[in-house]
Design an enzyme around this catalytic site. Sequence first.
Site, PDB file in Angstrom:
ATOM      1  N   TRP A   1      10.376  -2.343   2.051  1.00 64.44           N
ATOM      2  CA  TRP A   1      10.324  -3.591   2.829  1.00 64.44           C
ATOM      3  C   TRP A   1      10.677  -4.816   2.000  1.00 64.44           C
ATOM      4  O   TRP A   1      10.848  -5.892   2.551  1.00 64.44           O
ATOM      5  CB  TRP A   1       8.899  -3.771   3.378  1.00 64.44           C
ATOM      6  CG  TRP A   1       7.863  -3.428   2.342  1.00 64.44           C
ATOM      7  CD1 TRP A   1       7.225  -2.229   2.187  1.00 64.44           C
ATOM      8  CD2 TRP A   1       7.398  -4.250   1.261  1.00 64.44           C
ATOM      9  NE1 TRP A   1       6.388  -2.263   1.089  1.00 64.44           N
ATOM     10  CE2 TRP A   1       6.475  -3.491   0.507  1.00 64.44           C
ATOM     11  CE3 TRP A   1       7.663  -5.571   0.855  1.00 64.44           C
ATOM     12  CZ2 TRP A   1       5.822  -3.995  -0.619  1.00 64.44           C
ATOM     13  CZ3 TRP A   1       7.026  -6.074  -0.271  1.00 64.44           C
ATOM     14  CH2 TRP A   1       6.117  -5.285  -0.993  1.00 64.44           C
TER      15      TRP A   1
ATOM     16  N   ALA B   1      14.508   2.962   7.604  1.00 64.24           N
ATOM     17  CA  ALA B   1      14.128   1.735   6.891  1.00 64.24           C
ATOM     18  C   ALA B   1      12.606   1.614   6.928  1.00 64.24           C
ATOM     19  O   ALA B   1      11.922   2.365   7.635  1.00 64.24           O
ATOM     20  CB  ALA B   1      14.799   0.538   7.556  1.00 64.24           C
TER      21      ALA B   1
ATOM     22  N   SER C   1       8.713   3.733  -4.327  1.00 63.80           N
ATOM     23  CA  SER C   1       7.787   3.920  -5.441  1.00 63.80           C
ATOM     24  C   SER C   1       8.035   5.255  -6.163  1.00 63.80           C
ATOM     25  O   SER C   1       8.611   6.186  -5.589  1.00 63.80           O
ATOM     26  CB  SER C   1       6.350   3.876  -4.914  1.00 63.80           C
ATOM     27  OG  SER C   1       6.193   4.875  -3.932  1.00 63.80           O
TER      28      SER C   1
ATOM     29  N   GLU D   1      16.093   4.949  -6.812  1.00 68.00           N
ATOM     30  CA  GLU D   1      15.836   3.572  -7.289  1.00 68.00           C
ATOM     31  C   GLU D   1      14.337   3.335  -7.167  1.00 68.00           C
ATOM     32  O   GLU D   1      13.841   3.032  -6.085  1.00 68.00           O
ATOM     33  CB  GLU D   1      16.607   2.562  -6.426  1.00 68.00           C
ATOM     34  CG  GLU D   1      18.111   2.731  -6.411  1.00 68.00           C
ATOM     35  CD  GLU D   1      18.774   2.176  -7.650  1.00 68.00           C
ATOM     36  OE1 GLU D   1      18.064   1.755  -8.593  1.00 68.00           O
ATOM     37  OE2 GLU D   1      20.012   2.174  -7.676  1.00 68.00           O
ATOM     38  N   LEU D   2      13.615   3.489  -8.277  1.00 72.07           N
ATOM     39  CA  LEU D   2      12.154   3.503  -8.198  1.00 72.07           C
ATOM     40  C   LEU D   2      11.541   2.273  -8.868  1.00 72.07           C
ATOM     41  O   LEU D   2      12.235   1.294  -9.119  1.00 72.07           O
ATOM     42  CB  LEU D   2      11.640   4.818  -8.791  1.00 72.07           C
ATOM     43  CG  LEU D   2      12.315   6.077  -8.229  1.00 72.07           C
ATOM     44  CD1 LEU D   2      11.786   7.331  -8.891  1.00 72.07           C
ATOM     45  CD2 LEU D   2      12.170   6.171  -6.724  1.00 72.07           C
TER      46      LEU D   2
ATOM     47  N   CYS E   1      11.347  -5.041  -7.562  1.00 73.69           N
ATOM     48  CA  CYS E   1      11.306  -3.935  -8.521  1.00 73.69           C
ATOM     49  C   CYS E   1      11.666  -4.396  -9.931  1.00 73.69           C
ATOM     50  O   CYS E   1      11.169  -3.853 -10.903  1.00 73.69           O
ATOM     51  CB  CYS E   1      12.238  -2.819  -8.073  1.00 73.69           C
ATOM     52  SG  CYS E   1      13.913  -3.387  -7.786  1.00 73.69           S
TER      53      CYS E   1
HETATM   54  P1  NAD Z   1       7.244   3.344  -0.865  1.00 69.60           P
HETATM   55  O1  NAD Z   1       7.634   4.418  -1.813  1.00 69.60           O
HETATM   56  O2  NAD Z   1       5.872   3.372  -0.289  1.00 69.60           O
HETATM   57  O3  NAD Z   1       8.247   3.312   0.389  1.00 69.60           O
HETATM   58  C1  NAD Z   1       9.642   3.354   0.243  1.00 69.60           C
HETATM   59  C2  NAD Z   1      10.245   4.135   1.408  1.00 69.60           C
HETATM   60  O4  NAD Z   1       9.710   5.465   1.405  1.00 69.60           O
HETATM   61  C3  NAD Z   1       9.905   3.548   2.777  1.00 69.60           C
HETATM   62  O5  NAD Z   1      10.961   3.811   3.662  1.00 69.60           O
HETATM   63  C4  NAD Z   1       8.678   4.348   3.156  1.00 69.60           C
HETATM   64  O6  NAD Z   1       8.510   4.379   4.554  1.00 69.60           O
HETATM   65  C5  NAD Z   1       9.005   5.713   2.603  1.00 69.60           C
HETATM   66  N1  NAD Z   1       7.804   6.492   2.297  1.00 69.60           N
HETATM   67  C6  NAD Z   1       6.569   6.054   2.001  1.00 69.60           C
HETATM   68  N2  NAD Z   1       5.717   7.082   1.813  1.00 69.60           N
HETATM   69  C7  NAD Z   1       6.442   8.216   1.983  1.00 69.60           C
HETATM   70  C8  NAD Z   1       6.137   9.593   1.913  1.00 69.60           C
HETATM   71  N3  NAD Z   1       4.918  10.022   1.618  1.00 69.60           N
HETATM   72  N4  NAD Z   1       7.146  10.461   2.115  1.00 69.60           N
HETATM   73  C9  NAD Z   1       8.387  10.054   2.402  1.00 69.60           C
HETATM   74  N5  NAD Z   1       8.723   8.752   2.493  1.00 69.60           N
HETATM   75  C10 NAD Z   1       7.782   7.837   2.274  1.00 69.60           C
HETATM   76  O7  NAD Z   1       7.519   1.983  -1.597  1.00 69.60           O
HETATM   77  P2  NAD Z   1       7.201   0.514  -1.079  1.00 69.60           P
HETATM   78  O8  NAD Z   1       5.774   0.209  -1.329  1.00 69.60           O
HETATM   79  O9  NAD Z   1       7.734   0.319   0.286  1.00 69.60           O
HETATM   80  O10 NAD Z   1       8.129  -0.339  -2.044  1.00 69.60           O
HETATM   81  C11 NAD Z   1       7.695  -0.734  -3.296  1.00 69.60           C
HETATM   82  C12 NAD Z   1       8.235   0.164  -4.380  1.00 69.60           C
HETATM   83  O11 NAD Z   1       9.648   0.237  -4.288  1.00 69.60           O
HETATM   84  C13 NAD Z   1       7.929  -0.380  -5.740  1.00 69.60           C
HETATM   85  O12 NAD Z   1       7.558   0.662  -6.598  1.00 69.60           O
HETATM   86  C14 NAD Z   1       9.257  -0.966  -6.176  1.00 69.60           C
HETATM   87  O13 NAD Z   1       9.417  -1.094  -7.554  1.00 69.60           O
HETATM   88  C15 NAD Z   1      10.218  -0.016  -5.570  1.00 69.60           C
HETATM   89  N6  NAD Z   1      11.536  -0.634  -5.440  1.00 69.60           N
HETATM   90  C16 NAD Z   1      12.536  -0.193  -6.265  1.00 69.60           C
HETATM   91  C17 NAD Z   1      13.788  -0.787  -6.206  1.00 69.60           C
HETATM   92  C18 NAD Z   1      14.901  -0.344  -7.102  1.00 69.60           C
HETATM   93  O14 NAD Z   1      16.054  -0.656  -6.806  1.00 69.60           O
HETATM   94  N7  NAD Z   1      14.643   0.386  -8.167  1.00 69.60           N
HETATM   95  C19 NAD Z   1      14.017  -1.816  -5.297  1.00 69.60           C
HETATM   96  C20 NAD Z   1      12.981  -2.238  -4.468  1.00 69.60           C
HETATM   97  C21 NAD Z   1      11.729  -1.619  -4.547  1.00 69.60           C
END
Ligand code: NAD
Length: 481
Positions: A156, A181, A234, A255-256, A289
């Site tokens: 998000w 998304a 994440s 991309e984590l 991130c």
């Molecule tokens: P998240 O991992 O919770 O969610 C990311 C995506 O995965 C979302 O679409 C979410 O719905 C989905 N998701 C969540 N739980 C899931 C599961 N158990 N199984 C499958 N899919 C699942 O992350 P977030 O809290 O939305 O975003 C923050 C994280 O994203 C931070 O760690 C940040 O550093 C990282 N991030 C990385 C980059 C990059 O380019 N490296 C960019 C932006 C954000």
Amino acid sequence: MSGPHHLYPELQLFIDGEWISRGSRKTEPVLNPATGEVLGELPHATQADLDRAIAAAQKGFRVWRSFMPEKRGEILRKAAELLKADGERVTTVATLESGKPIAQSRIELHMATEVLEWYAEEGRRAYGRVLPQRQPGTRLLVVKEPIGPVAAFTPWNFPQGNPARKLGAALGAGCSCVLKAAEDTPASAILMAKALQEAGVPDGVVNLVFGVPSEVCPYLLRSGVIRKLSFTGSIPVGKELMKICAERMIRTTMELGGHGPVLVFDDVNLEHVLDLCVTAKCRNGGQVCVSPTRYYIHRSLYAKFVEGFVARIGRVRVGDPLDDTIGMGPLIHARRREAVHALIQEAVQQGATLHTGGESIPGPGFFYRPTVLSDLPDSARIMNEEPFGPVALLNPFDEFDAVVEQANRLPYGLAAFAFTENGKRLKLLGERIETGMLGLNTFAISVPESPFGGVKESGHGSEEGIEGLDACLITKYISEA
Ligand code: NAD
């Protein structure tokens, strides 16, 4: 509801060119994080919806790959134009659902449309090569082809930028896509899919679904149709998804998260560097991130740096993200705010000094005061886990080698930053910091033509740059006698 909420679109799924309303589907409310108000009800895809999206992506791939790259580029450019023309609505919607200050949503729209334009062009450069013959009359060819239907899962924090990166790369390379998304910020992805449809993307090429992520994402990956996963999110979720991808050898771009170190040496213009550091920390409330997180400051400057940081962060205006003059909006949801607060409290218990912040801002919405902690032990959880919030961690250092070791101490390696006027030091930092992206005397580390990605547990593969397109292409060797 009052104000600009009328700009918020109906929340729908998009499958095989059809916009699908909630009907009898389960829904979840999407909140405005600045007010806690409900913006809309988001339908969850049923299993039948997911099956349709998968079949559509399979069909869409055959159609789209037959479009010449020039035509695909024309459509992507047109979508970028449509988004820009509708910019006021697109950016207002992004701010309503993400809480990002409107000025930052405008920058993000610029970035997102530039990314689409970049892939529109880059798709024309998916060059192969011809190898020298081994025998007269033979041909030895290396060709690049689109990998196939791509699954893309986005977070998000960049509701426009992340979908643009994934859709741009997939479509530029000739692939179809099923995008899931973030459920917190669905409308920005919906507006992007609408622009792509209006620009001429055929039915089935772009599909957009929402639901319970831990159910939807594995289901898509196990369909047997998806050939590549592009994931931003994440680290724990990324690891789980990689295991599922391993079952079918699905290619991944991961991309984590990160824990950006910032090294400030003793030869800098302190006032200028402080201005940059505080602005970068507050960007999107630290929910970035590549956010700077661990600041290591040469001991000779340390006291002044802490004082200057605290003074500047105290002047950051936190409030209504639709206000053009605001510096920081709310955090995305109550869970994020609680997680940041727990990390800060634990650090204080471990002996860190809290200079300012460390508490929620009372009232509606998920606001948190920008926070500065100093003199933190390495054992504090916040020194090891990504805080993803408006908190700066300040510590002194004495020696070059020791601070490089600190910077590399964690298992992450997304972005790192250093400030020094010393050319030899800059060269050494370039060689020794373990990171995917390094900002030297700058926090600006992303343009569409540069690869964006991390190393170590921050992931692998890159988006944007020539690498971003290549990640959606396969290499085929053809030997012709
Ligand atoms: P998240 O991992 O919770 O969610 C990311 C995506 O995965 C979302 O679409 C979410 O719905 C989905 N998701 C969540 N739980 C899931 C599961 N158990 N199984 C499958 N899919 C699942 O992350 P977030 O809290 O939305 O975003 C923050 C994280 O994203 C931070 O760690 C940040 O550093 C990282 N991030 C990385 C980059 C990059 O380019 N490296 C960019 C932006 C954000």
